[in-house]
Motif scaffolding. Structure first.
Motif, short mmCIF file in Angstrom:
data_model
loop_
_atom_site.label_atom_id
_atom_site.label_comp_id
_atom_site.label_asym_id
_atom_site.label_seq_id
_atom_site.Cartn_x
_atom_site.Cartn_y
_atom_site.Cartn_z
N THR A 85 0.96 -1.24 0.11
CA THR A 85 0.04 0.16 0.02
C THR A 85 0.74 1.31 0.11
O THR A 85 0.44 2.11 -0.60
CB THR A 85 -1.07 -0.06 1.23
N ARG A 86 1.98 1.28 0.66
CA ARG A 86 3.22 2.32 0.51
C ARG A 86 3.55 2.59 -0.96
O ARG A 86 3.53 3.72 -1.31
CB ARG A 86 4.19 1.99 1.63
N LYS A 87 3.66 1.48 -1.42
CA LYS A 87 4.06 1.53 -2.96
C LYS A 87 3.13 2.28 -3.82
O LYS A 87 3.44 2.94 -4.63
CB LYS A 87 4.63 0.03 -3.61
N PHE A 88 1.95 1.89 -3.55
CA PHE A 88 0.77 2.60 -4.25
C PHE A 88 0.68 4.06 -3.86
O PHE A 88 0.74 4.79 -4.93
CB PHE A 88 -0.52 1.90 -3.65
N VAL A 89 0.86 4.40 -2.66
CA VAL A 89 0.83 5.92 -2.17
C VAL A 89 2.07 6.63 -2.79
O VAL A 89 2.15 7.67 -3.39
CB VAL A 89 0.94 5.96 -0.80
N GLN A 90 3.29 5.99 -2.59
CA GLN A 90 4.61 6.62 -3.26
C GLN A 90 4.27 6.77 -4.70
O GLN A 90 4.75 7.89 -5.23
CB GLN A 90 5.66 5.71 -3.05
N LYS A 91 3.71 6.06 -5.37
CA LYS A 91 3.34 6.13 -6.92
C LYS A 91 2.63 7.40 -7.09
O LYS A 91 2.81 8.19 -8.01
CB LYS A 91 2.83 4.75 -7.49
N MET A 92 1.55 7.31 -6.17
CA MET A 92 0.59 8.58 -6.44
C MET A 92 1.23 10.07 -5.91
O MET A 92 1.03 10.97 -6.61
CB MET A 92 -0.45 8.28 -5.67
N VAL A 93 2.12 9.67 -4.99
CA VAL A 93 3.02 10.96 -4.55
C VAL A 93 3.84 11.42 -5.77
O VAL A 93 4.02 12.53 -6.22
CB VAL A 93 3.90 10.88 -3.51
N ASN A 94 4.46 10.36 -6.56
CA ASN A 94 5.56 10.70 -7.70
C ASN A 94 4.54 11.40 -8.78
O ASN A 94 5.32 12.16 -9.56
CB ASN A 94 6.31 9.34 -7.89
N LYS A 95 3.49 10.99 -8.92
CA LYS A 95 2.73 11.34 -9.84
C LYS A 95 1.84 12.85 -9.51
O LYS A 95 1.43 13.41 -10.58
CB LYS A 95 1.59 10.46 -10.35
N GLY A 96 2.07 13.16 -8.33
CA GLY A 96 1.75 14.42 -8.01
C GLY A 96 0.22 14.40 -7.44
O GLY A 96 -0.43 15.65 -7.04
N ILE A 97 -0.42 13.29 -7.49
CA ILE A 97 -2.00 13.27 -7.09
C ILE A 97 -1.93 13.43 -5.41
O ILE A 97 -2.89 13.85 -4.89
CB ILE A 97 -2.43 11.75 -7.64
N PHE A 98 -1.02 12.66 -4.82
CA PHE A 98 -0.94 12.53 -3.07
C PHE A 98 0.25 13.47 -3.04
O PHE A 98 1.16 13.38 -3.25
CB PHE A 98 -1.07 11.05 -2.62
N ALA A 99 -0.14 14.04 -1.64
CA ALA A 99 1.29 14.77 -0.92
C ALA A 99 1.04 14.42 0.53
O ALA A 99 0.04 14.04 1.22
CB ALA A 99 0.80 16.27 -1.05
N LEU A 100 2.36 14.21 0.86
CA LEU A 100 2.63 13.92 2.31
C LEU A 100 2.72 14.95 3.10
O LEU A 100 3.09 16.06 2.33
CB LEU A 100 3.78 12.81 2.38
N TYR A 101 2.25 14.80 4.26
CA TYR A 101 2.29 15.77 5.07
C TYR A 101 2.97 15.83 6.57
O TYR A 101 2.45 14.60 7.07
CB TYR A 101 0.89 16.30 5.56
N ARG A 102 3.86 16.53 7.23
CA ARG A 102 4.54 16.26 8.30
C ARG A 102 3.66 17.29 9.30
O ARG A 102 3.66 18.40 9.34
CB ARG A 102 5.93 16.75 8.38
N ASN A 103 3.15 16.44 10.26
CA ASN A 103 2.38 17.11 11.40
C ASN A 103 3.39 18.01 12.25
O ASN A 103 4.64 17.54 12.32
CB ASN A 103 1.66 16.34 12.46
N LYS A 104 2.71 19.02 12.91
CA LYS A 104 3.55 19.89 13.91
C LYS A 104 3.27 18.98 15.20
O LYS A 104 2.26 18.58 15.54
CB LYS A 104 2.87 21.17 14.17
N ILE A 105 4.46 18.74 16.02
CA ILE A 105 4.51 17.93 17.05
C ILE A 105 3.59 18.59 18.14
O ILE A 105 2.89 17.70 18.72
CB ILE A 105 5.88 17.74 17.73
N ASP A 106 3.57 19.69 18.38
CA ASP A 106 2.65 20.45 19.57
C ASP A 106 1.31 20.17 19.26
O ASP A 106 0.75 19.87 20.08
CB ASP A 106 3.01 21.85 19.71
N THR A 107 0.75 20.20 17.97
CA THR A 107 -0.76 20.25 17.56
C THR A 107 -0.90 18.66 17.98
O THR A 107 -1.98 18.39 18.47
CB THR A 107 -0.92 20.53 16.31
N LEU A 108 -0.01 17.60 17.44
CA LEU A 108 -0.26 16.28 17.52
C LEU A 108 -0.26 15.95 19.12
O LEU A 108 -1.38 15.28 19.40
CB LEU A 108 1.02 15.53 16.80
N ASN A 109 0.40 16.31 19.67
CA ASN A 109 0.46 16.26 21.25
C ASN A 109 -0.82 16.67 21.85
O ASN A 109 -1.37 16.00 22.78
CB ASN A 109 1.53 16.75 21.97
N SER A 110 -1.24 17.82 21.38
CA SER A 110 -2.37 18.46 22.18
C SER A 110 -3.76 17.47 21.79
O SER A 110 -4.58 17.42 22.68
CB SER A 110 -2.63 20.02 21.55
#
Length: 183
Positions: free
Chosen positions: A54-79
Motif C-alpha cells: 500500500t505504501r508503494k501505491f501511495v508513493q506512486k501517487m505522490v510521484n505522480k503529484g496526486i497525493f502529497a505527504l504532510y508532516r504534522n507539527k508535534i505540538d498540535t499532535l500532542n495536544s
C-alpha cells in the motif's frame, strides 16, 4: 455540508487509502485530482503505518503529484493526543493536520478529514472538524462521472469482502441513492 464550488483538500487516514488500493481506484482518483477541485493529503504518520504494497501505491501517487505527504507539527499532535488518548496515531495525525491547515486555507478551499472509524469521527465532530470517509470519495467519483452507477454499486458490494465494515442497511440505502442520483 461541503461547498461544491470550493476546492476540497482531503486529509486521508489509512482505511480509505487501503480501500482505494484494494479496489484499484488509481485512475479514478487521478481523474478526480485532475479536475483541480480535489487534492489528497496524507500525514507521514499514516503513511508509515501502511503495509509495504500500500505504501508503494501511495508513493506512486505522490510521484505522480496526486497525493502529497504532510508532516504534522508535534505540538498540535500532542495536544490532540492529550484530548483523545484512545485514538490511534493515524486518526490523531489526520485530525491534527486538519486543525493545522484549516486557518491557512484560501477562500476557495475547504478541508475534510477522511476517516472511517466511528470513534475518530465522533471525536472529530467534537473539534468541529469536517469529516467524510471512503464512501464520500466513492460518491464524489460518481458525482464527477469518473465512476458509473453500475461500477460504483459493484465497488460498494465488494467492500465487505475486503474487510471494510458497512452495515447492510447503509449499503442498500447508498446503492439506492446512486441508482436514483440522490446523493
Amino acid at each position: 455540508m461541503l461547498n461544491r464550488k470550493k476546492k476540497i483538500i482531503m486529509i486521508l487516514n489509512s482505511s480509505p487509502i487501503i480501500t482505494f488500493f484494494q479496489l484499484n481506484l488509481e485512475n479514478e482518483l487521478t481523474k478526480l485530482f485532475q479536475t483541480g477541485r480535489f487534492s489528497f493529503l496524507i500525514p507521514y504518520v499514516v503513511f508509515d503505518k501502511l503495509r509495504i504494497e500500500t505504501r508503494k501505491f501511495v508513493q506512486k501517487m505522490v510521484n505522480k503529484g496526486i497525493f502529497a505527504l504532510y508532516r504534522n507539527k508535534i505540538d498540535t499532535l500532542n495536544s490532540v493526543a492529550k484530548l483523545f488518548p484512545s485514538l490511534g496515531d493515524g486518526e490523531l495525525s489526520v485530525l491534527s493536520a486538519y486543525l493545522e491547515i484549516k486557518n491557512y486555507l484560501k477562500q476557495d478551499e475547504e478541508a475534510i478529514a477522511i476517516i472511517d472509524e466511528k470513534l475518530a469521527r465522533k471525536r472529530a465532530k467534537e473539534l468541529n472538524v469536517k469529516i467524510g470517509g471512503t464512501l464520500f470519495i466513492i460518491i464524489s467519483l460518481v458525482r464527477e462521472s469518473f465512476l458509473g452507477k453500475d461500477q460504483a454499486i459493484r465497488l460498494l458490494q465488494k467492500l465487505p469482502n475486503i474487510g471494510f465494515y458497512i452495515n447492510s442497511h447503509l449499503l442498500q440505502e447508498l446503492k439506492n441513492k446512486i441508482r436514483r442520483n440522490r446523493f
